[in-house]
Scaffold this motif. Structure first.
Motif, short mmCIF file in Angstrom:
data_model
loop_
_atom_site.label_atom_id
_atom_site.label_comp_id
_atom_site.label_asym_id
_atom_site.label_seq_id
_atom_site.Cartn_x
_atom_site.Cartn_y
_atom_site.Cartn_z
N ILE A 68 0.71 -1.22 0.09
CA ILE A 68 -0.14 -0.01 -0.20
C ILE A 68 0.67 1.31 0.03
CG2 ILE A 68 -1.67 1.22 1.32
CD1 ILE A 68 -2.72 -1.15 -0.24
N ALA A 69 1.88 1.19 0.64
CA ALA A 69 2.98 2.45 0.77
C ALA A 69 3.37 2.57 -0.58
CB ALA A 69 4.13 2.37 1.61
N ALA A 70 3.62 1.54 -1.38
CA ALA A 70 4.42 1.75 -2.80
C ALA A 70 3.29 2.35 -3.79
CB ALA A 70 4.69 0.38 -3.42
N CYS A 71 2.13 1.85 -3.42
CA CYS A 71 1.06 2.37 -4.15
C CYS A 71 0.75 3.81 -3.84
CB CYS A 71 -0.41 1.62 -3.76
SG CYS A 71 -0.48 -0.13 -4.36
N ALA A 72 0.94 4.24 -2.78
CA ALA A 72 0.69 5.90 -2.39
C ALA A 72 1.87 6.35 -3.10
CB ALA A 72 0.72 5.86 -0.98
N VAL A 73 3.15 6.16 -3.22
CA VAL A 73 4.00 6.83 -3.80
C VAL A 73 3.99 6.80 -5.42
CG1 VAL A 73 6.58 6.68 -4.35
CG2 VAL A 73 5.75 5.84 -2.20
N GLN B 137 8.95 15.27 -0.95
CA GLN B 137 8.32 14.45 0.01
C GLN B 137 8.07 13.08 -0.50
OE1 GLN B 137 6.92 14.85 3.31
NE2 GLN B 137 8.40 16.27 2.98
N ILE B 138 7.77 12.99 -1.99
CA ILE B 138 7.53 11.62 -2.81
C ILE B 138 8.89 11.00 -2.58
CG2 ILE B 138 7.23 10.64 -4.92
CD1 ILE B 138 5.46 13.09 -5.45
N THR B 139 10.15 11.66 -2.89
CA THR B 139 11.47 10.95 -2.72
C THR B 139 11.66 10.40 -1.55
OG1 THR B 139 12.13 12.68 -4.57
CG2 THR B 139 13.92 11.53 -3.09
N ALA B 140 11.41 11.20 -0.39
CA ALA B 140 11.54 10.69 0.91
C ALA B 140 10.70 9.51 1.34
CB ALA B 140 11.08 11.90 2.09
N ALA B 141 9.48 9.50 0.78
CA ALA B 141 8.57 8.26 1.24
C ALA B 141 9.15 7.14 0.31
CB ALA B 141 7.16 8.62 0.73
N ARG B 142 9.46 7.13 -0.82
CA ARG B 142 9.96 6.04 -1.71
C ARG B 142 11.32 5.46 -0.94
NH1 ARG B 142 11.01 8.83 -6.33
NH2 ARG B 142 8.77 8.19 -7.19
N ALA C 121 3.94 7.21 3.81
CA ALA C 121 3.93 7.28 2.41
C ALA C 121 2.31 7.83 2.06
CB ALA C 121 4.23 6.24 1.74
N THR C 122 1.35 7.08 2.80
CA THR C 122 0.12 7.47 2.71
C THR C 122 -0.51 8.71 2.96
OG1 THR C 122 -0.75 6.23 4.53
CG2 THR C 122 -0.54 5.15 2.65
N ASP C 123 0.09 9.34 4.32
CA ASP C 123 -0.15 10.71 4.40
C ASP C 123 0.50 11.72 3.39
OD1 ASP C 123 -1.68 10.18 6.87
OD2 ASP C 123 0.16 10.61 8.24
N MET C 124 1.73 11.26 2.92
CA MET C 124 2.16 12.24 1.82
C MET C 124 1.15 12.36 0.57
SD MET C 124 3.89 11.58 -1.32
CE MET C 124 4.25 9.88 -1.04
N ALA C 125 0.76 11.08 0.36
CA ALA C 125 -0.01 10.77 -0.99
C ALA C 125 -1.30 11.91 -0.74
CB ALA C 125 -0.36 9.55 -1.19
#
Length: 380
Positions: A247-252, A292-297, A324-328
């Motif tokens: 799910i985290a990868a999906c969010a990214v 933020q996307i880079t950090a989550a990834r 990642a999901t809060d970021m998305a």
């Protein structure tokens, strides 16, 4: 396509290129209409399965890809950039295969796993119940032995692929109260007494059916017990650790799609004779989104590498899913803001991305549950 990625092997780079090619040709052109009409893309999942993309993290001997989790997660991210419903479907299917792949007896794996990993059989994961919510150990669905069968009765809620899956991993009570009384049973979806209800009317992911499933004395052979009786809760929690990374990868991927679209719009749109990306208020917003996307990834990939190395990763998986999901949610909201009024209408996809992002903060354990997991680990 993979020049900006650090991948462990040339094979991994080829897999990611293949995923991007299929996603561009088969997924992206269909996403908008399918979401509008609520059409589940079953054939697209068969295509991914036949391309070897549905069983990437599982052993080759059973039809899997034998790939590290970090490769699988980057494939998920790639799919989510084009169509979140498909990426989520792959993640849920991978989750549904996990109990059999990790805890099944050798003869069970040989019998059922190849068709699952090849995409011929699509899975669902039946853990959550209407009254239980996040308290999975309190589930009340029962599986009572009767001769050579389990007779399953109870209700499961919020089941992705309800009504379109070919099999369900069902977590039911075979013993006393609490976690120790829960077992895992692999049930064929066509079993009499397994009755999916009307799909929920959701704010997003409309092409992905989610529904209650009623188990009305459904008889499932005891040979379909996965692991030992009473180990179901441990199996479920172990599966969710891995599923949270999906799910985290999906969010990214979803956030990257929103950022890319907003950036392209900001470079093309002019106000007062100037591209709006050149206004500091917009440019800084886009810069924050990209950062933020880079950090989550990187958090997601770090967790995956810990998993691949056989090291504990439950806490970092919770952190990855949380961040990642809060970021998305933030990035997709900001993407709507960059487009202004155009972001609020369905002529542009960012309003759909924003609606879709919300569910990622809820599924596979709400982000409040992730914070509990992290805080409890810190307190030990």
């Amino acid at each position: 396509m993979t020049t900006d990625r650090l991948l462990p092997t040339d094979e991994a780079a080829a897999i990611l290129d293949l995923a991007a090619d299929i996603a561009d040709r088969e997924l992206a052109p269909r996403a908008e209409a399918a979401e509008e009409n609520g059409e589940f893309p079953r054939e697209a999942l068969r295509t991914l399965g036949r391309a070897g993309l549905l069983g990437l993290p599982y052993p080759e001997e059973h039809g899997g890809g034998g790939q590290p989790y970090e490769v699988y997660l980057q494939v998920l991210e790639t799919l989510a950039q084009r169509w979140l419903t498909v990426a989520e479907a792959v993640s849920v299917h991978t989750l549904a295969c996990y109990p059999l792949a990790e805890y099944g007896a050798p003869e069970q794996r040989e019998r059922w796993l190849p068709d699952m990993l090849g995409g011929e059989l699509l899975g669902g994961y039946c853990l959550t119940e209407p009254a239980g919510g996040s308290d999975a150990a309190a589930l009340t669905t029962k599986a009572v032995r009767d001769g050579g069968d389990f007779v399953i009765s109870g209700t499961k809620a919020w089941i992705t692929h309800a009504g379109v899956a070919d099999f369900y991993q069902v977590f039911a009570r075979t013993g006393g109260p609490g976690a120790a009384g829960i077992s895992c049973v692999l049930a064929e979806a066509a079993t009499p007494g397994i009755n999916p209800q009307k799909p929920e009317r959701k704010m997003g992911l409309n092409a992905s059916p989610t529904a209650i499933i009623a188990f009305d004395d459904a008889r499932v052979p005891t040979e379909r017990l996965i692991g030992d009786e009473g180990t179901g809760f441990r199996i479920a929690m172990s599966a969710l650790d891995a599923g949270r990374l999906g799910i985290a990868a999906c969010a990214v991927g979803l956030a990257q799609a929103a950022c890319d679209y907003a950036t392209a719009y900001a470079k093309d749109r002019e106000q007062f004779g100037t591209r709006i990306i050149d206004f500091q208020g917009v440019g800084f917003m886009l810069a924050d989104m990209a950062t933020q996307i880079t950090a989550a990834r990187q958090i997601v990939l770090h967790a995956a590498r810990l998993k691949d190395a056989g090291r504990p990763y439950s806490v970092i998986a919770a952190q990855a899913k949380l961040f990642a999901t809060d970021m998305a949610m933030k990035v997709t909201t900001d993407a709507v803001q960059v487009l202004g009024g155009y972001g609020y209408v369905r002529d542009h996809p960012v309003e759909r991305y924003m609606r879709e992002a919300k569910v990622l903060q809820i599924v596979e354990g709400t982000n409040q549950i992730q914070r509990m997991v992290i805080a409890r680990a810190m307190g030990k």
